[in-house]
Scaffold this motif. Structure first.
Motif, PDB file in Angstrom:
ATOM      1  N   THR A   1       0.623  -1.335   0.240  1.00 24.26           N
ATOM      2  CA  THR A   1      -0.058  -0.062   0.201  1.00 24.26           C
ATOM      3  C   THR A   1       0.787   1.327  -0.087  1.00 24.26           C
ATOM      4  O   THR A   1       0.572   2.369  -0.536  1.00 24.26           O
ATOM      5  CB  THR A   1      -0.932  -0.090   1.115  1.00 24.26           C
TER       6      THR A   1
ATOM      7  N   ASP B   1      -6.190   1.687  -1.670  1.00 23.31           N
ATOM      8  CA  ASP B   1      -7.503   1.335  -1.324  1.00 23.31           C
ATOM      9  C   ASP B   1      -7.701  -0.028  -2.209  1.00 23.31           C
ATOM     10  O   ASP B   1      -8.795  -0.696  -2.045  1.00 23.31           O
ATOM     11  CB  ASP B   1      -8.621   2.236  -1.504  1.00 23.31           C
ATOM     12  N   LYS B   2      -7.180  -0.146  -3.385  1.00 19.56           N
ATOM     13  CA  LYS B   2      -7.139  -1.285  -4.493  1.00 19.56           C
ATOM     14  C   LYS B   2      -6.437  -2.239  -4.181  1.00 19.56           C
ATOM     15  O   LYS B   2      -6.701  -3.555  -4.628  1.00 19.56           O
ATOM     16  CB  LYS B   2      -7.052  -0.616  -5.843  1.00 19.56           C
ATOM     17  N   VAL B   3      -5.845  -2.169  -3.038  1.00 16.89           N
ATOM     18  CA  VAL B   3      -4.724  -3.451  -2.778  1.00 16.89           C
ATOM     19  C   VAL B   3      -5.526  -4.551  -2.005  1.00 16.89           C
ATOM     20  O   VAL B   3      -6.125  -4.176  -1.116  1.00 16.89           O
ATOM     21  CB  VAL B   3      -3.435  -2.992  -2.034  1.00 16.89           C
ATOM     22  N   ARG B   4      -5.399  -5.653  -2.401  1.00 13.88           N
ATOM     23  CA  ARG B   4      -6.105  -6.783  -1.982  1.00 13.88           C
ATOM     24  C   ARG B   4      -5.188  -8.043  -1.962  1.00 13.88           C
ATOM     25  O   ARG B   4      -4.558  -8.186  -2.654  1.00 13.88           O
ATOM     26  CB  ARG B   4      -7.359  -7.034  -2.639  1.00 13.88           C
ATOM     27  N   VAL B   5      -5.229  -8.664  -0.858  1.00 19.13           N
ATOM     28  CA  VAL B   5      -4.298  -9.874  -0.543  1.00 19.13           C
ATOM     29  C   VAL B   5      -5.027 -11.262  -0.626  1.00 19.13           C
ATOM     30  O   VAL B   5      -6.054 -11.201   0.574  1.00 19.13           O
ATOM     31  CB  VAL B   5      -3.197  -9.874   0.367  1.00 19.13           C
ATOM     32  N   GLU B   6      -4.975 -12.423  -0.945  1.00 21.80           N
ATOM     33  CA  GLU B   6      -5.874 -13.382  -0.798  1.00 21.80           C
ATOM     34  C   GLU B   6      -4.583 -14.696  -0.743  1.00 21.80           C
ATOM     35  O   GLU B   6      -3.575 -14.742  -1.184  1.00 21.80           O
ATOM     36  CB  GLU B   6      -6.421 -14.012  -2.130  1.00 21.80           C
TER      37      GLU B   6
ATOM     38  N   LEU C   1      -1.375 -10.985  -4.573  1.00 20.22           N
ATOM     39  CA  LEU C   1      -1.619  -9.511  -4.517  1.00 20.22           C
ATOM     40  C   LEU C   1      -2.124  -8.811  -5.657  1.00 20.22           C
ATOM     41  O   LEU C   1      -1.667  -8.934  -6.618  1.00 20.22           O
ATOM     42  CB  LEU C   1      -0.090  -9.011  -4.198  1.00 20.22           C
ATOM     43  N   TYR C   2      -3.283  -8.216  -5.492  1.00 21.67           N
ATOM     44  CA  TYR C   2      -4.072  -7.483  -6.432  1.00 21.67           C
ATOM     45  C   TYR C   2      -3.990  -6.048  -6.200  1.00 21.67           C
ATOM     46  O   TYR C   2      -4.005  -5.602  -5.159  1.00 21.67           O
ATOM     47  CB  TYR C   2      -5.709  -7.923  -6.351  1.00 21.67           C
ATOM     48  N   VAL C   3      -3.831  -5.403  -7.380  1.00 22.01           N
ATOM     49  CA  VAL C   3      -3.540  -4.055  -7.493  1.00 22.01           C
ATOM     50  C   VAL C   3      -4.210  -3.378  -8.568  1.00 22.01           C
ATOM     51  O   VAL C   3      -4.504  -4.142  -9.666  1.00 22.01           O
ATOM     52  CB  VAL C   3      -2.094  -3.535  -7.248  1.00 22.01           C
TER      53      VAL C   3
ATOM     54  N   GLU D   1      -6.451  -5.856 -11.157  1.00 24.75           N
ATOM     55  CA  GLU D   1      -7.805  -6.132 -10.873  1.00 24.75           C
ATOM     56  C   GLU D   1      -8.476  -5.664 -12.286  1.00 24.75           C
ATOM     57  O   GLU D   1      -8.065  -4.744 -13.046  1.00 24.75           O
ATOM     58  CB  GLU D   1      -8.551  -5.238  -9.886  1.00 24.75           C
TER      59      GLU D   1
END
Length: 70
Positions: A3, A10-15, A27-29, A70
């Motif tokens: 981040t 705010d668009k950063v997401r981790v699965e 890691l999605y950006v 994304e």
């Protein structure tokens, strides 16, 4: 850490997906931030993978990082 590197944190997401011997972190950006996270010649992504490797050796778990937009 991701981040702090991107323009749209705010668009950063981790699965995380755990298998027997390793954990895969996805890691999605945002598409515009993908280049910033990978860095020149992949240096930033390689550094993130090095940190994951160090943490994994301490936890006796193998981690791999997959960076996606994304």
């Amino acid at each position: 850490m991701a981040t702090a590197l991107v323009d749209q944190p705010d668009k950063v997401r981790v699965e995380a997906e755990t298998f027997e011997t390793e954990t895969v972190l996805r890691l999605y950006v945002a598409t515009d931030d993908l280049g910033k996270l990978i860095g020149k010649q992949g240096r930033t992504a390689r550094s993130l993978r090095t940190i994951l490797g160090a943490a994994g050796s301490k936890l006796q778990q193998r981690f791999s990082l997959d960076v996606q937009s994304e």
